[in-house]
Design a protein around this motif. Structure first.
Motif, PDB file in Angstrom:
ATOM      1  N   LEU A   1      29.323  34.972  45.341  1.00 11.08           N
ATOM      2  CA  LEU A   1      30.119  35.699  46.334  1.00 11.08           C
ATOM      3  C   LEU A   1      29.611  37.131  46.464  1.00 11.08           C
ATOM      4  CD1 LEU A   1      32.498  36.230  48.232  1.00 11.08           C
ATOM      5  CD2 LEU A   1      33.971  36.388  46.232  1.00 11.08           C
ATOM      6  N   LEU A   2      29.381  37.791  45.345  1.00  8.96           N
ATOM      7  CA  LEU A   2      28.883  39.170  45.366  1.00  8.96           C
ATOM      8  C   LEU A   2      27.518  39.239  46.036  1.00  8.96           C
ATOM      9  CD1 LEU A   2      29.210  42.141  44.597  1.00  8.96           C
ATOM     10  CD2 LEU A   2      28.241  41.587  42.352  1.00  8.96           C
ATOM     11  N   LYS A   3      26.653  38.320  45.704  1.00  9.52           N
ATOM     12  CA  LYS A   3      25.304  38.309  46.283  1.00  9.52           C
ATOM     13  C   LYS A   3      25.370  38.104  47.798  1.00  9.52           C
ATOM     14  CE  LYS A   3      20.751  36.350  45.580  1.00  9.52           C
ATOM     15  NZ  LYS A   3      19.926  35.435  44.799  1.00  9.52           N
ATOM     16  N   ALA A   4      26.212  37.163  48.235  1.00  5.64           N
ATOM     17  CA  ALA A   4      26.374  36.909  49.675  1.00  5.64           C
ATOM     18  C   ALA A   4      26.916  38.152  50.375  1.00  5.64           C
ATOM     19  CB  ALA A   4      27.298  35.721  49.903  1.00  5.64           C
ATOM     20  N   ALA A   5      27.869  38.831  49.736  1.00  9.12           N
ATOM     21  CA  ALA A   5      28.468  40.040  50.313  1.00  9.12           C
ATOM     22  C   ALA A   5      27.433  41.151  50.423  1.00  9.12           C
ATOM     23  CB  ALA A   5      29.658  40.484  49.474  1.00  9.12           C
TER      24      ALA A   5
ATOM     25  N   LYS B   1      33.042  31.636  55.297  1.00  7.83           N
ATOM     26  CA  LYS B   1      32.260  30.889  54.307  1.00  7.83           C
ATOM     27  C   LYS B   1      33.170  30.114  53.358  1.00  7.83           C
ATOM     28  CE  LYS B   1      28.116  31.540  53.483  1.00  7.83           C
ATOM     29  NZ  LYS B   1      27.027  30.629  53.751  1.00  7.83           N
ATOM     30  N   GLY B   2      34.484  30.385  53.423  1.00 11.78           N
ATOM     31  CA  GLY B   2      35.446  29.636  52.625  1.00 11.78           C
ATOM     32  C   GLY B   2      35.880  30.302  51.336  1.00 11.78           C
ATOM     33  N   TYR B   3      35.578  31.583  51.194  1.00 10.30           N
ATOM     34  CA  TYR B   3      36.024  32.290  49.998  1.00 10.30           C
ATOM     35  C   TYR B   3      37.463  32.739  50.198  1.00 10.30           C
ATOM     36  CZ  TYR B   3      31.186  32.269  48.469  1.00 10.30           C
ATOM     37  OH  TYR B   3      29.937  31.872  48.073  1.00 10.30           O
ATOM     38  N   GLU B   4      38.201  32.825  49.101  1.00 15.62           N
ATOM     39  CA  GLU B   4      39.601  33.217  49.167  1.00 15.62           C
ATOM     40  C   GLU B   4      39.717  34.728  49.330  1.00 15.62           C
ATOM     41  OE1 GLU B   4      40.670  31.519  45.433  1.00 15.62           O
ATOM     42  OE2 GLU B   4      41.255  29.618  46.346  1.00 15.62           O
ATOM     43  N   SER B   5      40.748  35.165  50.042  1.00 16.76           N
ATOM     44  CA  SER B   5      40.884  36.592  50.357  1.00 16.76           C
ATOM     45  C   SER B   5      41.014  37.457  49.112  1.00 16.76           C
ATOM     46  CB  SER B   5      42.047  36.824  51.314  1.00 16.76           C
ATOM     47  OG  SER B   5      43.245  36.355  50.759  1.00 16.76           O
ATOM     48  N   LYS B   6      41.669  36.958  48.058  1.00 16.26           N
ATOM     49  CA  LYS B   6      41.801  37.756  46.828  1.00 16.26           C
ATOM     50  C   LYS B   6      40.431  37.995  46.196  1.00 16.26           C
ATOM     51  CE  LYS B   6      43.028  33.844  43.814  1.00 16.26           C
ATOM     52  NZ  LYS B   6      41.770  33.711  43.113  1.00 16.26           N
TER      53      LYS B   6
ATOM     54  N   ILE C   1      37.555  37.993  47.865  1.00 11.56           N
ATOM     55  CA  ILE C   1      36.827  38.867  48.797  1.00 11.56           C
ATOM     56  C   ILE C   1      37.225  40.320  48.567  1.00 11.56           C
ATOM     57  CG2 ILE C   1      36.457  39.450  51.225  1.00 11.56           C
ATOM     58  CD1 ILE C   1      36.943  36.455  51.865  1.00 11.56           C
ATOM     59  N   GLN C   2      38.514  40.559  48.386  1.00  9.89           N
ATOM     60  CA  GLN C   2      38.983  41.928  48.166  1.00  9.89           C
ATOM     61  C   GLN C   2      38.411  42.520  46.884  1.00  9.89           C
ATOM     62  OE1 GLN C   2      43.198  41.328  48.467  1.00  9.89           O
ATOM     63  NE2 GLN C   2      43.209  41.601  50.693  1.00  9.89           N
ATOM     64  N   LYS C   3      38.303  41.703  45.823  1.00 11.33           N
ATOM     65  CA  LYS C   3      37.706  42.172  44.568  1.00 11.33           C
ATOM     66  C   LYS C   3      36.253  42.578  44.790  1.00 11.33           C
ATOM     67  CE  LYS C   3      40.301  39.129  41.493  1.00 11.33           C
ATOM     68  NZ  LYS C   3      40.156  37.950  40.617  1.00 11.33           N
TER      69      LYS C   3
ATOM     70  N   LEU D   1      31.889  46.589  45.847  1.00 12.77           N
ATOM     71  CA  LEU D   1      30.869  47.138  46.731  1.00 12.77           C
ATOM     72  C   LEU D   1      31.147  48.603  47.071  1.00 12.77           C
ATOM     73  CD1 LEU D   1      30.113  44.296  49.334  1.00 12.77           C
ATOM     74  CD2 LEU D   1      28.582  45.185  47.574  1.00 12.77           C
ATOM     75  N   ALA D   2      32.412  48.936  47.208  1.00  6.46           N
ATOM     76  CA  ALA D   2      32.790  50.298  47.560  1.00  6.46           C
ATOM     77  C   ALA D   2      32.432  51.272  46.436  1.00  6.46           C
ATOM     78  CB  ALA D   2      34.275  50.377  47.872  1.00  6.46           C
ATOM     79  N   LYS D   3      32.468  50.792  45.199  1.00  6.61           N
ATOM     80  CA  LYS D   3      32.140  51.628  44.030  1.00  6.61           C
ATOM     81  C   LYS D   3      30.641  51.929  43.979  1.00  6.61           C
ATOM     82  CE  LYS D   3      35.927  49.911  41.165  1.00  6.61           C
ATOM     83  NZ  LYS D   3      36.253  49.093  40.011  1.00  6.61           N
ATOM     84  N   GLU D   4      29.850  50.988  44.479  1.00  4.56           N
ATOM     85  CA  GLU D   4      28.386  51.122  44.390  1.00  4.56           C
ATOM     86  C   GLU D   4      27.840  52.094  45.380  1.00  4.56           C
ATOM     87  OE1 GLU D   4      26.782  47.172  44.703  1.00  4.56           O
ATOM     88  OE2 GLU D   4      27.616  46.595  42.795  1.00  4.56           O
TER      89      GLU D   4
END
Length: 149
Positions: free
Chosen positions: A102-106, A132-137, A139-141, A146-149
């Motif tokens: 999920l992180l890599k796709a994001a 893509k079918g990921y759950e919103s919780k 995705i938010q994590k 990503l915002a921290k990076e």
């Protein structure tokens, strides 16, 4: 029962895991007369069709294709498969690998999004990952990460 149709269906099922809906669709494509039910029953008796094996193979294959759990679950339910094995195999998906994918796709999508504002970019990323079918919780994590990076 037409043995030539049955032989074609056994080859079809031998090639990769299939479910009853796949066999019924193939039966129709072969323009065979009658009902696929007797063929499906015989394929099950001879272990060409097995819902458990199919669900396991589908889940593992589509997780590798970077599908989210929600999308996988909906695809299997549309094929008329029971919810119990779907839940069992989805719960067996390794959470660490799932989150990494999920992180890599994001991250990959983030760099390609064209947007005028940061908010618009986040909305587009969220929509993409949701599709893509990921759950919103989850995705938010990832978006917080990503915002921290």
């Amino acid at each position: 029962m037409d043995e030539s149709i049955y032989e074609k269906l056994t080859r079809y099922c031998s090639y990769q895991e299939r479910c009853e809906a796949d066999v019924a669709q193939k039966f129709k494509a072969l323009k065979a007369a009658g009902s696929p039910a007797i063929y499906v029953q015989r394929l099950r008796q001879e272990n060409y069709l097995n819902e458990e094996r199919y669900v396991k193979a589908f889940v593992n294959g589509h997780v590798r294709k970077k599908w989210g759990k929600t999308k996988i679950k909906m695809a299997l339910l549309r094929k008329g498969l029971p919810a119990a094995p779907i839940q069992r195999y989805l719960s067996e998906v390794e959470e660490d690998n799932y989150q990494e994918r999920l992180l890599k796709a994001a991250e990959q999508k983030w760099s390609r999004i064209k947007a005028t504002t940061d908010r618009e970019r986040k909305m587009k990323l969220f929509s993409f990952l949701l599709a893509k079918g990921y759950e919103s919780k989850d995705i938010q994590k990832v978006m917080a990460q990503l915002a921290k990076e």
